[in-house]
Design an enzyme around this catalytic site. Sequence first.
Site, PDB file in Angstrom:
ATOM      1  N   HIS B  76       0.847  -1.199   0.000  1.00  0.00           N
ATOM      2  CA  HIS B  76       0.000   0.000   0.000  1.00  0.00           C
ATOM      3  C   HIS B  76       0.882   1.249   0.000  1.00  0.00           C
ATOM      4  O   HIS B  76       0.692   2.162  -0.803  1.00  0.00           O
ATOM      5  CB  HIS B  76      -0.923  -0.003   1.219  1.00  0.00           C
ATOM      6  CG  HIS B  76      -1.523   1.329   1.560  1.00  0.00           C
ATOM      7  ND1 HIS B  76      -2.472   1.939   0.773  1.00  0.00           N
ATOM      8  CD2 HIS B  76      -1.278   2.191   2.578  1.00  0.00           C
ATOM      9  CE1 HIS B  76      -2.790   3.118   1.307  1.00  0.00           C
ATOM     10  NE2 HIS B  76      -2.079   3.295   2.397  1.00  0.00           N
ATOM     11  N   ASP B 105       7.439  21.969 -26.060  1.00  0.00           N
ATOM     12  CA  ASP B 105       7.372  20.609 -25.502  1.00  0.00           C
ATOM     13  C   ASP B 105       8.407  20.531 -24.388  1.00  0.00           C
ATOM     14  O   ASP B 105       9.057  21.521 -24.077  1.00  0.00           O
ATOM     15  CB  ASP B 105       7.664  19.546 -26.581  1.00  0.00           C
ATOM     16  CG  ASP B 105       7.041  18.194 -26.222  1.00  0.00           C
ATOM     17  OD1 ASP B 105       7.244  17.741 -25.074  1.00  0.00           O
ATOM     18  OD2 ASP B 105       6.351  17.599 -27.059  1.00  0.00           O
ATOM     19  N   TRP B 141       7.562  -0.007   3.973  1.00  0.00           N
ATOM     20  CA  TRP B 141       8.153   0.626   2.785  1.00  0.00           C
ATOM     21  C   TRP B 141       9.563   1.115   3.055  1.00  0.00           C
ATOM     22  O   TRP B 141      10.302   1.423   2.140  1.00  0.00           O
ATOM     23  CB  TRP B 141       7.275   1.784   2.298  1.00  0.00           C
ATOM     24  CG  TRP B 141       7.438   3.077   3.043  1.00  0.00           C
ATOM     25  CD1 TRP B 141       7.030   3.333   4.311  1.00  0.00           C
ATOM     26  CD2 TRP B 141       8.046   4.280   2.570  1.00  0.00           C
ATOM     27  NE1 TRP B 141       7.348   4.625   4.653  1.00  0.00           N
ATOM     28  CE2 TRP B 141       7.973   5.229   3.605  1.00  0.00           C
ATOM     29  CE3 TRP B 141       8.642   4.669   1.353  1.00  0.00           C
ATOM     30  CZ2 TRP B 141       8.479   6.529   3.479  1.00  0.00           C
ATOM     31  CZ3 TRP B 141       9.139   5.964   1.252  1.00  0.00           C
ATOM     32  CH2 TRP B 141       9.060   6.873   2.298  1.00  0.00           C
ATOM     33  N   SER B 168      13.393   6.299 -13.330  1.00  0.00           N
ATOM     34  CA  SER B 168      12.292   7.030 -13.949  1.00  0.00           C
ATOM     35  C   SER B 168      12.168   8.423 -13.341  1.00  0.00           C
ATOM     36  O   SER B 168      12.063   9.425 -14.057  1.00  0.00           O
ATOM     37  CB  SER B 168      11.005   6.230 -13.776  1.00  0.00           C
ATOM     38  OG  SER B 168       9.889   7.049 -13.997  1.00  0.00           O
ATOM     39  N   SER B 169      12.221   8.498 -12.000  1.00  0.00           N
ATOM     40  CA  SER B 169      12.082   9.797 -11.332  1.00  0.00           C
ATOM     41  C   SER B 169      13.226  10.722 -11.688  1.00  0.00           C
ATOM     42  O   SER B 169      13.031  11.916 -11.903  1.00  0.00           O
ATOM     43  CB  SER B 169      12.070   9.631  -9.818  1.00  0.00           C
ATOM     44  OG  SER B 169      11.043   8.799  -9.431  1.00  0.00           O
ATOM     45  N   HIS B 252      13.313  11.815   4.095  1.00  0.00           N
ATOM     46  CA  HIS B 252      12.706  13.074   4.471  1.00  0.00           C
ATOM     47  C   HIS B 252      12.540  14.017   3.294  1.00  0.00           C
ATOM     48  O   HIS B 252      11.447  14.521   3.076  1.00  0.00           O
ATOM     49  CB  HIS B 252      13.374  13.735   5.675  1.00  0.00           C
ATOM     50  CG  HIS B 252      12.415  14.712   6.276  1.00  0.00           C
ATOM     51  ND1 HIS B 252      11.353  14.309   7.049  1.00  0.00           N
ATOM     52  CD2 HIS B 252      12.262  16.031   6.084  1.00  0.00           C
ATOM     53  CE1 HIS B 252      10.607  15.361   7.332  1.00  0.00           C
ATOM     54  NE2 HIS B 252      11.146  16.429   6.752  1.00  0.00           N
ATOM     55  N   GLU B 254      12.101  13.019   0.430  1.00  0.00           N
ATOM     56  CA  GLU B 254      11.054  12.351  -0.351  1.00  0.00           C
ATOM     57  C   GLU B 254       9.657  12.831   0.053  1.00  0.00           C
ATOM     58  O   GLU B 254       8.797  13.035  -0.805  1.00  0.00           O
ATOM     59  CB  GLU B 254      11.170  10.828  -0.173  1.00  0.00           C
ATOM     60  CG  GLU B 254       9.985  10.014  -0.655  1.00  0.00           C
ATOM     61  CD  GLU B 254       9.796  10.028  -2.159  1.00  0.00           C
ATOM     62  OE1 GLU B 254      10.756  10.383  -2.866  1.00  0.00           O
ATOM     63  OE2 GLU B 254       8.690   9.708  -2.619  1.00  0.00           O
ATOM     64  N   TYR B 256       8.908  15.693   1.081  1.00  0.00           N
ATOM     65  CA  TYR B 256       8.728  17.026   0.506  1.00  0.00           C
ATOM     66  C   TYR B 256       8.586  16.963  -1.003  1.00  0.00           C
ATOM     67  O   TYR B 256       7.962  17.823  -1.610  1.00  0.00           O
ATOM     68  CB  TYR B 256       9.875  17.947   0.925  1.00  0.00           C
ATOM     69  CG  TYR B 256       9.841  18.237   2.410  1.00  0.00           C
ATOM     70  CD1 TYR B 256       8.662  18.064   3.125  1.00  0.00           C
ATOM     71  CD2 TYR B 256      10.951  18.672   3.093  1.00  0.00           C
ATOM     72  CE1 TYR B 256       8.607  18.303   4.476  1.00  0.00           C
ATOM     73  CE2 TYR B 256      10.902  18.920   4.456  1.00  0.00           C
ATOM     74  CZ  TYR B 256       9.725  18.732   5.140  1.00  0.00           C
ATOM     75  OH  TYR B 256       9.669  18.963   6.483  1.00  0.00           O
ATOM     76  N   SER B 267      -1.136  27.089  -4.888  1.00  0.00           N
ATOM     77  CA  SER B 267      -0.789  28.476  -5.200  1.00  0.00           C
ATOM     78  C   SER B 267      -1.301  28.907  -6.565  1.00  0.00           C
ATOM     79  O   SER B 267      -1.298  30.095  -6.878  1.00  0.00           O
ATOM     80  CB  SER B 267       0.727  28.659  -5.155  1.00  0.00           C
ATOM     81  OG  SER B 267       1.222  28.299  -3.899  1.00  0.00           O
ATOM     82  N   HIS B 301      15.216  12.864  12.785  1.00  0.00           N
ATOM     83  CA  HIS B 301      14.035  12.949  13.661  1.00  0.00           C
ATOM     84  C   HIS B 301      13.112  11.755  13.451  1.00  0.00           C
ATOM     85  O   HIS B 301      12.153  11.589  14.187  1.00  0.00           O
ATOM     86  CB  HIS B 301      13.286  14.284  13.486  1.00  0.00           C
ATOM     87  CG  HIS B 301      12.671  14.494  12.147  1.00  0.00           C
ATOM     88  ND1 HIS B 301      12.527  15.721  11.577  1.00  0.00           N
ATOM     89  CD2 HIS B 301      12.148  13.628  11.251  1.00  0.00           C
ATOM     90  CE1 HIS B 301      11.951  15.607  10.398  1.00  0.00           C
ATOM     91  NE2 HIS B 301      11.706  14.348  10.184  1.00  0.00           N
ATOM     92  N   HIS B 302      13.413  10.917  12.455  1.00  0.00           N
ATOM     93  CA  HIS B 302      12.681   9.656  12.302  1.00  0.00           C
ATOM     94  C   HIS B 302      13.277   8.565  13.173  1.00  0.00           C
ATOM     95  O   HIS B 302      12.781   7.453  13.186  1.00  0.00           O
ATOM     96  CB  HIS B 302      12.721   9.203  10.838  1.00  0.00           C
ATOM     97  CG  HIS B 302      12.045  10.153   9.897  1.00  0.00           C
ATOM     98  ND1 HIS B 302      10.727  10.020   9.528  1.00  0.00           N
ATOM     99  CD2 HIS B 302      12.490  11.259   9.266  1.00  0.00           C
ATOM    100  CE1 HIS B 302      10.411  10.996   8.701  1.00  0.00           C
ATOM    101  NE2 HIS B 302      11.454  11.775   8.516  1.00  0.00           N
ATOM    102  N   THR B 327       7.051  27.011   6.165  1.00  0.00           N
ATOM    103  CA  THR B 327       5.735  26.438   5.893  1.00  0.00           C
ATOM    104  C   THR B 327       4.648  27.397   6.355  1.00  0.00           C
ATOM    105  O   THR B 327       3.629  27.590   5.675  1.00  0.00           O
ATOM    106  CB  THR B 327       5.585  25.070   6.591  1.00  0.00           C
ATOM    107  OG1 THR B 327       6.760  24.306   6.346  1.00  0.00           O
ATOM    108  CG2 THR B 327       4.384  24.324   6.067  1.00  0.00           C
ATOM    109  N   LYS B 330       4.045  30.102   3.908  1.00  0.00           N
ATOM    110  CA  LYS B 330       3.191  29.691   2.799  1.00  0.00           C
ATOM    111  C   LYS B 330       1.717  29.716   3.214  1.00  0.00           C
ATOM    112  O   LYS B 330       0.869  30.238   2.495  1.00  0.00           O
ATOM    113  CB  LYS B 330       3.574  28.289   2.311  1.00  0.00           C
ATOM    114  CG  LYS B 330       4.990  28.223   1.806  1.00  0.00           C
ATOM    115  CD  LYS B 330       5.283  26.929   1.107  1.00  0.00           C
ATOM    116  CE  LYS B 330       4.833  26.981  -0.310  1.00  0.00           C
ATOM    117  NZ  LYS B 330       5.766  27.667  -1.208  1.00  0.00           N
ATOM    118  N   ARG B 449       1.428   0.787  15.266  1.00  0.00           N
ATOM    119  CA  ARG B 449       1.103   0.665  13.839  1.00  0.00           C
ATOM    120  C   ARG B 449       1.598  -0.666  13.297  1.00  0.00           C
ATOM    121  O   ARG B 449       2.360  -1.364  13.964  1.00  0.00           O
ATOM    122  CB  ARG B 449       1.736   1.824  13.068  1.00  0.00           C
ATOM    123  CG  ARG B 449       3.238   1.750  13.025  1.00  0.00           C
ATOM    124  CD  ARG B 449       3.851   3.028  12.520  1.00  0.00           C
ATOM    125  NE  ARG B 449       3.840   3.128  11.069  1.00  0.00           N
ATOM    126  CZ  ARG B 449       4.782   3.747  10.350  1.00  0.00           C
ATOM    127  NH1 ARG B 449       5.799   4.323  10.936  1.00  0.00           N
ATOM    128  NH2 ARG B 449       4.700   3.795   9.040  1.00  0.00           N
TER     129      ARG B 449
END
Lengths: 196, 526
Positions: B76, B105, B141, B168-169, B252, B254, B256, B267, B301-302, B327, B330, B449
């Site tokens: 998932h 293009d 994951w 790909s990314s 991290h 990722e 963002y 925006s 922090h993870h 943040t 924004k 979890r």
Amino acid sequence: MFSRFSKSSHRNRQVDKHELEKANARLVWRIVVIVALMFGFGFAVAPYYDSICAYWGIGGRPKGPSPNIGYSVDESREITLEFVTAVNGAMPLAFRAEKAKLKIHPGQYYSVKFYAENQSDKKLVGRAIPTILPISESSHLKKVECFCFSEQVFEPHQEREMPVRFVVDPEVQADVKDMTLSYTFFDITEQTQTNQ
Amino acid sequence: MTAATHDDHHAHGPEKGFMRWVTTTNHKDIGTLYLVTALIMFFVGGAMALVLRAELFEPGIQFVDPAFFNQMTTLHALIMVFGAVMPAFVGLANWMIPMMIGAPDMALPRMNNWSFWILPFAFVMLASTLFMEGGAPAAGWTFYPPLVLQGGNHLPFAIFTVHLLGMSSIMGAINIIVTVFNMRAPGMTMMKLPLFVWTWVITAFLLIAVMPVFAGAVTMLLTDKFFGTSFFNAAGGGDPVLYQHLFWFFGHPEVYIMILPSFGVISAVIPTFARKPLFGYSSMVYATAAIGLLSFIVWAHHQYTVGMPLAGELYFTYATMLIAVPTGVKVFNWLATMWRGAMTFETPMLFAIAFVVLFTMGGFTGLMMSISPADLQYHDTYFIVAHFHYVLVPGAVFALFAGTYYWLPKWTGHMYDESLGKLHFWLSTISVNVLFFPQHFVGLAGMPRRIPDYAVQFAEFNAMSSVGAFVFGFAQLIFAYVIYKAIKGGAKASSEVWEGAQEHGLEWHLPSPPPYHTWTSAPEIK
């Protein structure tokens, strides 16, 4: 902002198409270099991480034996050192320390015996990885002699006595009352057989 | 160019049939392919989430065995992150960036085709692990060793999937950077770029910086498992914690990567429906760049619970809290844009407003967890699950809904069904809160979890959560139907589509739907 612009630009894109393609290719290669460097960076982190951990003696890096220096014994201080033993996974090894706790004075050398018995019918090769808590004080626990410095071989059903000789140097932070010395035995029988 | 011998006017329309999609190098076609793939993967990943929520409806084990539950959790996450959210934003980028900056293009159209067509193979490979002995990857994951190394045959397949998705990314990111840097229309300076383009440029830089690190980390897992290396194996002098540092150095940024393009979409939407220019444009650009830079220095922090020196805990706490500043800039800019605006509440605007409110809530729970001593209680509970789902579902996914409704009339030439859109909005917004809000409570009370069973004291909140999940899941069928209906027909959309939209971007000066090739002669921005 975008309400006013001329649609009648007759600038033919074909004119500078060649220039554009060259500029694009240059930029692509620059980015590809960044990508390659970042891929390398990931691998470069590994040895740096190892040396940082080894320097601080954290993360279970077995440091080599420390020299047998005479410290002045600080009898005014007493630290309770706790011994923790564990085996990783399903390694058939009974592993224990001769005592669970020991009260020590900084600067004095002590010897503690650890016992491990191979409970299987096969030869076992193990490697013990130490961890010392608190992490910030781990470099102050210095081992002169330890079974964790080398691989340990156990014949079937053999029990072995393994001494550790160590000192907590008097530089250890003044407010430390408890420390833990923990060993985890990892089964490396397979790796050593394939390597030989 | 008097010696030009070839005809420049050969391909005005698309090829016919299936091969059009296989061989296309057109940014609009590739954008469509990405978006359709993302929508399909959204339903696949969503179905897996419903398996989890069905199992968690009541305490005890009812529908699936725990091993399969773990596989569903892992797949998932992988599918939603790499299959739904990221490709959806790449799809939006492909469609919109050339039209927004006045380019004909993308800069590298063939690579563009390649970066899309890698994806289906990657996901087939990932899905094939479900049918293998030992099943699909089940260690989460994050692929933490040593757990992930103890699984079945899936590991190399999952790792090669990550490699392909990473390639790909990275190719997509290179394409976006080169397009924006080299192919802007005359007069389109960097500080005139629509914010969606800016957020994507910064996202693209994050991608090229961290995707290779992740690829390296999973390669180390592969060599640890099959080639006897000891990067993460303590017995050989390695350390599993090293993997966590490498993973979160990728992980991290990722998160963002998934949220910055959302900021860009919001925006774009809010100024249009508030009928005002975006408040604080340049501060928005700098805030986005600041978030991008800060994302590289907060990874640990993870890992508070793994053990860290006090200085480390303090540093990562303060550095993480610092992210709240840009943040906040924004969020306040969006509010100021709406302030005294002549607002109307079409579906894109509804989703954008819900985004601002609900994303901010997710941001606040993030601040709670940045505090290292408090995090010890929240770590690996449903509180973190609630946190990252608030920033990803009513965050990133709502931004994707807002963007889709906003640009759908431009893409298809037809207005979508507004009343179905509003129904989709209300069902989604109510159910997403029923789904995720109770998870804060069970998390604070200690429900861990990634576990298929739980203590009976958590039963009511979990039942609520599951009901919300099923309503949310089925409400998305409305979304799919609205898109289908708009493609098939509906009221003709004008080129401007939304009142006054031409003030806000070049794309609204093109016909709806835009011709196959747009801006073949560049507009000149005054």
